[in-house]
Scaffold this active site. Structure first.
Site, PDB file in Angstrom:
ATOM      1  N   HIS A  88       0.789  -1.254  -0.194  1.00  0.00           N
ATOM      2  CA  HIS A  88       0.025   0.114  -0.204  1.00  0.00           C
ATOM      3  C   HIS A  88       0.768   1.144  -0.089  1.00  0.00           C
ATOM      4  O   HIS A  88       1.876   1.267   0.649  1.00  0.00           O
ATOM      5  CB  HIS A  88      -0.816  -0.215   1.129  1.00  0.00           C
ATOM      6  CG  HIS A  88      -2.136   1.048   0.974  1.00  0.00           C
ATOM      7  ND1 HIS A  88      -1.797   2.378   1.576  1.00  0.00           N
ATOM      8  CD2 HIS A  88      -3.305   1.022   0.531  1.00  0.00           C
ATOM      9  CE1 HIS A  88      -2.820   3.030   1.099  1.00  0.00           C
ATOM     10  NE2 HIS A  88      -3.873   2.231   0.800  1.00  0.00           N
ATOM     11  N   GLU A 103      -3.653   2.536  -7.287  1.00  0.00           N
ATOM     12  CA  GLU A 103      -3.988   3.630  -6.443  1.00  0.00           C
ATOM     13  C   GLU A 103      -3.146   4.727  -6.425  1.00  0.00           C
ATOM     14  O   GLU A 103      -1.993   4.780  -5.936  1.00  0.00           O
ATOM     15  CB  GLU A 103      -4.285   3.111  -4.823  1.00  0.00           C
ATOM     16  CG  GLU A 103      -5.020   2.137  -4.639  1.00  0.00           C
ATOM     17  CD  GLU A 103      -5.410   2.086  -2.901  1.00  0.00           C
ATOM     18  OE1 GLU A 103      -6.540   2.164  -2.893  1.00  0.00           O
ATOM     19  OE2 GLU A 103      -4.525   1.943  -2.115  1.00  0.00           O
TER      20      GLU A 103
HETATM   21  P1  13P Z   1      -9.273   6.981   0.069  1.00  0.00           P
HETATM   22  O1  13P Z   1     -10.426   6.282  -0.268  1.00  0.00           O
HETATM   23  O2  13P Z   1      -9.302   7.542   1.492  1.00  0.00           O
HETATM   24  O3  13P Z   1      -8.803   7.960  -0.865  1.00  0.00           O
HETATM   25  O4  13P Z   1      -8.087   5.774   0.207  1.00  0.00           O
HETATM   26  C1  13P Z   1      -7.833   4.960  -0.834  1.00  0.00           C
HETATM   27  C2  13P Z   1      -6.934   3.934  -0.287  1.00  0.00           C
HETATM   28  O5  13P Z   1      -5.721   4.026   0.014  1.00  0.00           O
HETATM   29  C3  13P Z   1      -7.570   2.734  -0.137  1.00  0.00           C
HETATM   30  O6  13P Z   1      -6.430   1.687   0.254  1.00  0.00           O
END
Ligand code: 13P
Length: 236
Positions: A91, A160
Site C-alpha cells: 500500500h 491507487e
Molecule cells: P481513500 O479512499 O481515502 O482515498 O483511500 C484509498 C486507499 O488508500 C485505499 O487503500
C-alpha cells in the site's frame, strides 16, 4: 462480478469493527448480494467472524514470518488464530509513509504467495510522476511490479494513484482507463481502482471495463456509505 474492498487504515476499534462487520453481513444476507467483499480492519480488531462466503476479512500488513522478534509486526501465527488468509501488500502508505522498499514488498509477496494467501498488491504513482506523463506513470507502476509474480492465481492488483488517496481528488475516468487498459495488456488478475472513491463516483468508475472493482478508504469507514457502495458494486 466486480469487487469491493474497504481499507480501514488506522480507523475503527475492536468494538466498532465488530458492529461494522455484523452490519455488512446483515445487509449482504438481506439483499442476497453475491459481490466479493473484502474488509481490512486494524490488526487489533481481527477476530473469527462468521461471514457469508463472499465476505472476506484480511490484514492491512503482515511481516513475512511465522513469529519471531519483529517488534510491532504480526506474522502467520497471529493470522492463523483467526483463519486469516488475505493480505494487502505494498500500500502506498506503507511505501511512502512507513518507508517500505520494493525489496520488502517482494519478500512479503513471495512469503505469502508460497502459503497460498489472497494477495491484494498495491501500485500507484505520486503526483510528480503523473505530471511527467502516461509513459512515465506506466514505467513507475510496472517498476512496482518488478519481482512480483503477476501470474499468481490468488493475486488482485490495486491501482491507487498516491495523489488521489485521501485527498478528495479523484482521477478522471480517462486517467483511470488509460492506466488500467495498459495494465490489462500484461496482467490477467483483477485490477481494482482506489483513491477518493465514494458513493457519488463509484458507479461511473465501475463502468470502465478494465476496472474490476474498488479499494476504498475514507468513504468506506461509515457503514451506511459502505453499504451503499456494496449495492452499487452488486449492480455494476
Ligand atoms: P481513500 O479512499 O481515502 O482515498 O483511500 C484509498 C486507499 O488508500 C485505499 O487503500
Amino acid at each position: 462480478m466486480k469487487i469491493i474492498a474497504s481499507n480501514f487504515k488506522t480507523n475503527h476499534t475492536r468494538a466498532s469493527t465488530k458492529d461494522f462487520v455484523a452490519q455488512v453481513k446483515q445487509f449482504v444476507v438481506q439483499k442476497d448480494i453475491q459481490t466479493p467483499i473484502y474488509i481490512f480492519p486494524p490488526a487489533t480488531a481481527l477476530d473469527s467472524f462468521e461471514l457469508p462466503k463472499n465476505v472476506t476479512l484480511g490484514v492491512q500488513n503482515a511481516y513475512p514470518t511465522k513469529n519471531g522478534s519483529f517488534t510491532g509486526e504480526i506474522g502467520t501465527e497471529q493470522l492463523d488464530e483467526f483463519g486469516i488468509k488475505t493480505v494487502l501488500i505494498g500500500h502506498s502508505e506503507r511505501r511512502h509513509v512507513l518507508g517500505e522498499s520494493q525489496k520488502i514488498s517482494i519478500e512479503k509477496f513471495n512469503f505469502y504467495k508460497e502459503l497460498g494467501y489472497n494477495i491484494i498488491y498495491c501500485i500507484g504513482e505520486k503526483l510528480e510522476v503523473k505530471e511527467q506523463g502516461v509513459d512515465k506513470t506506466l514505467e513507475y507502476c510496472f517498476g512496482q511490479l518488478d519481482g512480483i509474480d503477476i501470474s499468481y492465481e490468488n493475486l488482485i492488483i490495486a491501482y491507487e494513484p498516491v495523489w488521489a488517496i485521501g485527498t478528495g481528488v479523484v482521477a478522471t475516468t480517462e486517467d483511470i482507463s488509460t492506466i488500467h487498459n495498459a495494465l490489462k495488456q500484461k496482467i490477467d488478475s483483477p485490477i481494482l481502482y482506489g483513491g477518493s472513491v465514494k458513493p457519488s463516483n463509484l458507479a461511473e468508475i465501475l463502468k470502465i471495463e478494465s476496472v474490476d472493482g474498488s479499494l476504498i478508504g475514507t468513504s468506506s469507514w461509515e457503514i451506511e456509505s459502505f453499504q451503499q457502495m456494496i449495492e452499487i458494486t452488486s449492480k455494476a
